[in-house]
Structures are given as structure tokens and as C-alpha cells.
Design a protein around this motif. Structure first.
Motif, PDB file in Angstrom:
ATOM      1  N   SER A   1      28.395 112.122 116.440  1.00 51.26           N
ATOM      2  CA  SER A   1      28.761 110.845 115.833  1.00 51.26           C
ATOM      3  C   SER A   1      29.991 110.251 116.510  1.00 51.26           C
ATOM      4  O   SER A   1      30.044 109.047 116.799  1.00 51.26           O
ATOM      5  CB  SER A   1      29.023 111.055 114.340  1.00 51.26           C
TER       6      SER A   1
ATOM      7  N   ASN B   1      30.929 104.335 108.025  1.00 46.80           N
ATOM      8  CA  ASN B   1      30.181 104.960 106.923  1.00 46.80           C
ATOM      9  C   ASN B   1      29.286 106.096 107.436  1.00 46.80           C
ATOM     10  O   ASN B   1      29.175 107.142 106.795  1.00 46.80           O
ATOM     11  CB  ASN B   1      29.340 103.910 106.192  1.00 46.80           C
ATOM     12  N   LYS B   2      28.665 105.880 108.598  1.00 45.83           N
ATOM     13  CA  LYS B   2      27.836 106.936 109.207  1.00 45.83           C
ATOM     14  C   LYS B   2      28.681 108.158 109.542  1.00 45.83           C
ATOM     15  O   LYS B   2      28.288 109.300 109.284  1.00 45.83           O
ATOM     16  CB  LYS B   2      27.166 106.420 110.490  1.00 45.83           C
TER      17      LYS B   2
ATOM     18  N   TYR C   1      29.823  99.839 109.287  1.00 45.72           N
ATOM     19  CA  TYR C   1      28.557 100.594 109.287  1.00 45.72           C
ATOM     20  C   TYR C   1      28.730 101.937 109.996  1.00 45.72           C
ATOM     21  O   TYR C   1      28.314 102.988 109.494  1.00 45.72           O
ATOM     22  CB  TYR C   1      27.470  99.762 109.967  1.00 45.72           C
ATOM     23  N   GLN C   2      29.369 101.917 111.178  1.00 44.65           N
ATOM     24  CA  GLN C   2      29.570 103.146 111.948  1.00 44.65           C
ATOM     25  C   GLN C   2      30.547 104.086 111.238  1.00 44.65           C
ATOM     26  O   GLN C   2      30.371 105.303 111.269  1.00 44.65           O
ATOM     27  CB  GLN C   2      30.089 102.814 113.356  1.00 44.65           C
TER      28      GLN C   2
END
Length: 580
Positions: A194, A216-217, A213-214
Motif C-alpha cells: 500500500s 482510507n485504503k 481515498y488512498q
């Protein structure tokens, strides 16, 4: 776990046995001191100063000798740990370097990085911190218990109850933690993956305003790692309070039993009972200390066991592509032939190439074109043996490519890959990459490679060929990186040149000039060009048209316009019929 220690060198094995000898000596010294403590107690009770000084002096000498043995053991164990980790890293690096794309895809890049760094560090810590404890704790515990058992059945029973309680608690905690340690290492791979994705794709993330978004990932994986680490840390955190409670409880039990024994003893025997109680207390604390040392092992060992298994997985994996060490004794001219070649990617559900056949003569410019995903790059990957064919043959000057050594294939073939890969350093080191000779700045081969690749922007740079290149070439544009990639392939000066969609980021003029230079300077070389542009390939000696992994056309530009429907559709989508 034992298997991985076969990577220890002979020198380190000798050091290990020296450490074992020193540890045994250290345990003997530590367990002999309580006897002198008992004698010292008796000497004080009998008011004999000479005996007090003698026993006290021997105890000090033993304590100093034990400390010296511990220091030397620490030195040797650190040496073993450092050498062992270096050996593992070297073996992992060599093994990974021998992997084909199949093995690389199986393990994934982040996982291989984790195994080479984090997992090796876990093994190093086990040896550096744990080797002394692994050897010392069992010897000390067993030896101390044997000494205790000859003193008093009541005290011995108290110690055994304490030991059994500790073993039960430690066993339960480690049993709950071990699966979590395995999960943590896998989650660490995901965390690295990640993080790597976020760093390499930072420009795209910013361009699409996808930071949230990233994040949260990333947080999903990060929270999973945190949750598992908290679970294991909380459980392992119980060990020290349990040990402290056991030590305090055992000391209380020894003195309580001792008080009863002193009351029951005759007046003249009470001094001996008190002296024995003092010595026994030290023995009992040595037993508990041994288990306290084992706590460190139970913290390090589960992680190390998981790491050892992961490292062994890499070291035990045999590369799917094996090369002939001697190779074939022929002078390669540059003939390439695909004979009924079919190919399926590992774990692929369907063939990406089916019954592909064609020939390339030396000195020809051979082009490959087709829709995205049609199998162009798959054909290119089979020539330098990035993958092996599923069926059929790839022949180099009439000899199966499998019969050539790795060094021969590397020497015969120059590749400019689809993605221009640059390494941290300077422009010169990237163009001359892989060259074993020292190349001077005015070397004509360097100048020729720059000229052919149209990398004329180098002359406008302040440091010229010594201009810095950032990791991945991020300080250069896509077109500049492709030209440097072409220059690197040209500098190698092999018999066969492969340009896998290497002109895609070049403007039409630069594209034309590069092809013109290649045609003029490589008349005796075999040149293979994969491209999407009709303008890039239309002057090739042969053009191979691929559609869904099958050959649907082979010939010159003019012939294919008449005979190949797929080629004509691609051509008309880019140029007008009059331009064609």
C-alpha cells in the motif's frame, strides 16, 4: 527453523560452540555462588572473620569471571548474528535475481522486500539477543532444580509448583500469540504494498484529488496491523507481571517454609537451616530468572519462526527458467524463428498466444503491431526468456533458445522495455549500464548511442552526461526517459535489438529521426520494433499483425493494406487513406 541455520558459516559455527562453552561456565559460576553464600552465613554466625573474607573473595572472583564470560559471549553472538544476516541477505538477493517474471509475480515485490529486510532482522535479533538466553535459560533452570532437589522436599515442592504454573501461563500466551505473529508478517507485506503504491502513484493521486481515498485504503491495512500488534503486545505484557508475582510468591513460600523448619530444628542446627534457606532462595531465584529470560525468547521466537519460514520459501523456490551453464558454441548472426509457439501466463485461464510462427532474418527490421492485449509484449518476452513457451520452439540461428546460457542471451540481445526504467545515478551510468569496462566521457560509443537515440537534450544540461538521475528517472519527461532507454540498448551493441513500444512518448519528428539513425547504423543487426503507430513501422522489412494471440497478417506495409483487414482497420484509425 533448524533448516535456516544451515546457512551459518563454519567460522560462525565455531563461534557458536565457543559461546556455548562460555555460557556453561557462566551458569556454573552463578550456581556455585549460593554455596559460598551459605558458608558466608555460617561464618558470620560463628564470628569467623577469616572465613568471611575467604568466602566473600571467592564470590567476588566468581561474579567477575561470570561478567567477563557474558561480555565475551555477547561479542561472539553479535558477530554470528551480523554475519548470518549478511549471508541471508546475499542468498536472498542472488535467489531473487535468478527469478523469472513468474516467481516475481508469485511472491510480489513488496513481499520480497519485506522478507529481505524485516524477516532477516527478526532472525538477526533472535541470534543476537536470544542465543545466549536459549542456551543459558534451560541449562540454568535444570541445573538449579537438580541442586534444589537435594536440599529439602518442602522447598523443592514449592519451586516445582511455581515452575509448572509459569510453564502453563507462558504456553497459553504463546499459543494465542503465534497465529497473530504469522498474520502480522502477511499484513506487513500488504502495508508495504500500500505504501509503495501511494509513493509511486503520488502524481496520479494528486491529479485526481484522491488523497482521502488512498489514505482510507492505507488505514484499513494499518489498523489491521495495529490491532494484531496490540493483541500480541497486551498478551506478552502479562508475562512480566506474572513472573514478578511468581518470584515474590516463591520467595514468600521459601521463607514461610524456612520459618517452620527453623522452629522445628534444634538450637545448634538452626544456623545450618538458615544458611541453607539463604542458598536455596538464591537457587530458587535463579530458576525464576531462567524463566524470565525465556520470556524474551517467547517474544522473539514466534516472530523468528514465521520469518524463517518465509525466508526458506524464497530460498527453496527453484526458478522456473533454467539455463544451460555452458551454452552453445556458435557465432550468432541474428536469425530468429518462432515455430508453432503457444503461451499461457502462469495461473492464466486461457492462452495469450496460439500457434504463432514467423522468421526474422539478420539485418531485417521486423515490426509487430496489434490491438492492446493482443499478445505483442508476450512475443517479445519469449525471445530473451523472461518466460518459457508453453508449446512450440523459439529458435536463435536454428538453435532452441533454451540451450543458450544466460550470459549468452544477455550478450546477444539488447532491450528497450515498454516502461523506460532508469536507475539512480547519472545519465552516463544509465546509458552504460551493465558495461564492465570503464567508459570515458569522450568515448565514441557513448556519443554514438546519444546521437542515434536523439538524446540531444543532454548537451543543454549543466553537467552533461553527469547530470543526476533520480530514482526511477522522475526528474525527466517520458520522452527523455525513452530516449535514454534507447541509448542504453544501442550502447550495448548486440546482434539483436528489441524496442518494445519504446517510441510511444516520442513526437513524430523524433520518432522518425531515431528510426532513420537505427536504419543507417544497424544494417547488419536484427531490429524488432513493437509499436502502435503505423508511421513507426510502415517502412519495416516485415510487419507481423497479432490479434487475440494469433497471427492474422505478415508482410510489408503495402501488402498488408490489401490483404489484412485488421491491419487496414488500425491504419485507417490513425491516417487517411490518401496518407497511407
Amino acid at each position: 527453523m533448524i533448516k535456516i541455520f544451515r546457512n551459518l558459516s563454519k567460522k560462525d559455527i565455531v563461534y557458536f560452540f565457543i559461546c556455548v562453552g562460555l555460557i556453561v561456565l557462566q551458569v556454573w559460576l552463578d550456581l556455585t555462588m549460593p554455596d559460598y553464600t551459605a558458608n558466608l552465613t555460617k561464618s558470620i554466625a560463628t564470628q569467623d572473620p577469616a572465613e568471611v573474607w575467604r568466602n566473600g573473595g571467592i564470590m567476588l572472583a566468581m561474579a567477575f569471571s561470570s561478567m567477563l564470560a557474558a561480555i565475551i559471549t555477547g561479542y561472539f553472538s553479535s558477530h554470528i548474528a551480523a554475519n548470518f544476516s549478511m549471508t541471508l541477505r546475499n542468498k536472498l538477493y542472488d535467489k531473487i535475481a535468478s527469478f523469472s517474471d513468474r516467481e516475481m509475480n508469485h511472491f510480489s515485490t513488496p513481499s520480497l522486500i519485506t522478507r529481505t529486510t524485516n524477516d532477516v532482522v527478526n532472525m538477526q535479533m533472535l541470534i543476537a539477543l536470544g542465543m545466549q538466553v536459549i542456551v543459558k535459560a534451560p541449562i540454568m533452570a535444570i541445573w538449579a532444580i537438580c541442586k534444589i532437589s537435594t536440599t529439602s522436599i518442602e522447598w523443592t515442592t514449592a519451586v516445582l509448583i511455581c515452575v509448572l504454573s509459569l510453564i502453563t501461563v507462558i504456553g497459553l500466551i504463546v499459543g494465542f500469540c503465534y497465529p497473530k505473529f504469522r498474520k502480522i508478517q502477511k499484513l506487513t507485506d500488504d502495508l508495504n504494498n500500500s505504501m509503495r503504491e501511494n509513493i509511486t502513484g503520488v502524481r496520479v493521486i494528486r491529479a485526481f484529488n484522491a488523497e482521502t481515498y488512498q489514505t482510507n485504503k492505507f488505514n484499513v491495512t494499518n489498523n489491521a496491523v495495529t490491532k494484531n500488534n496490540l493483541f500480541t503486545s497486551r498478551l506478552m505484557g502479562l508475562l512480566m507481571p506474572v513472573m514478578s508475582m511468581a518470584m515474590s510468591g516463591l520467595t514468600l513460600a521459601i521463607y514461610w517454609i524456612g520459618a517452620i523448619l527453623v522452629n522445628q530444628a534444634k538450637a545448634l542446627e538452626r544456623i545450618t537451616v538458615i544458611a541453607n534457606m539463604t542458598a536455596f532462595t538464591q537457587y530458587a531465584l535463579q530458576v525464576v530468572m531462567a524463566f524470565m529470560m525465556l520470556i524474551l525468547i517467547f517474544i522473539l521466537l514466534p516472530r523468528a519462526v514465521v520469518s524463517a519460514r518465509r525466508i526458506n520459501e524464497v530460498l527453496d523456490t527453484e526458478p522456473s527458467i533454467k539455463y544451460d551453464e555452458k551454452g552453445v558454441d556458435i557465432k550468432v548472426k541474428g536469425n530468429i524463428e518462432f515455430k508453432n509457439v503457444s503461451f499461457t501466463y502462469p495461473d492464466g485461464s486461457s492462452s495469450c498466444l496460439s500457434n504463432v510462427s514467423f522468421k526474422i532474418k539478420p539485418g531485417e527490421t521486423f515490426a509487430i503491431i496489434g490491438a492492446t492485449g493482443s499478445g505483442k509484449t508476450s512475443i517479445i518476452n519469449l525471445i530473451p526468456r523472461f518466460y518459457d513457451v508453453s508449446s512450440g520452439e523459439v529458435l536463435l540461428d536454428g538453435v532452441n533458445i533454451n540451450k543458450f546460457s544466460k550470459e549468452q542471451i544477455s550478450n546477444y540481445i539488447s532491450i528497450a522495455t515498454q516502461k523506460a526504467v532508469l536507475f539512480k545515478g547519472d545519465i552516463k551510468s544509465n546509458i552504460t549500464y551493465g558495461c564492465k569496462d570503464e567508459i570515458k566521457d569522450d568515448d565514441p560509443r557513448l556519443a554514438k548511442a546519444i546521437e542515434i537515440s536523439q538524446a540531444n537534450f543532454i548537451s543543454s544540461l549543466k553537467k552533461g552526461v553527469h547530470e543526476e538521475v533520480a530514482q526511477g528517472g522522475t526528474n525527466y519527461s517520458g520522452g527523455q526517459k525513452q530516449r535514454l532507454s534507447i541509448a542504453r540498448a544501442v550502447f550495448k551493441d548486440s546482434k539483436i535489438f528489441i524496442f518494445d513500444d519504446t517510441f510511444s512518448a516520442l513526437d513524430y519528428k523524433t520518432d522518425m529521426l531515431v528510426r532513420k539513425q537505427l536504419k543507417a547504423n544497424m544494417k547488419d543487426k536484427t531490429v524488432i520494433i513493437v509499436a502502435q503507430r503505423i508511421g513507426t513501422i510502415k517502412n519495416a522489412d516485415q510487419i507481423l499483425v497479432i490479434d487475440n494471440g494469433k497471427v492474422v497478417g505478415l508482410g510489408k506495409h503495402e501488402d498488408l493494406l490489401k490483404e489484412c483487414k485488421v491491419y487496414k482497420e488500425i491504419a485507417l484509425s490513425q491516417l487517411k487513406e490518401s496518407e497511407l
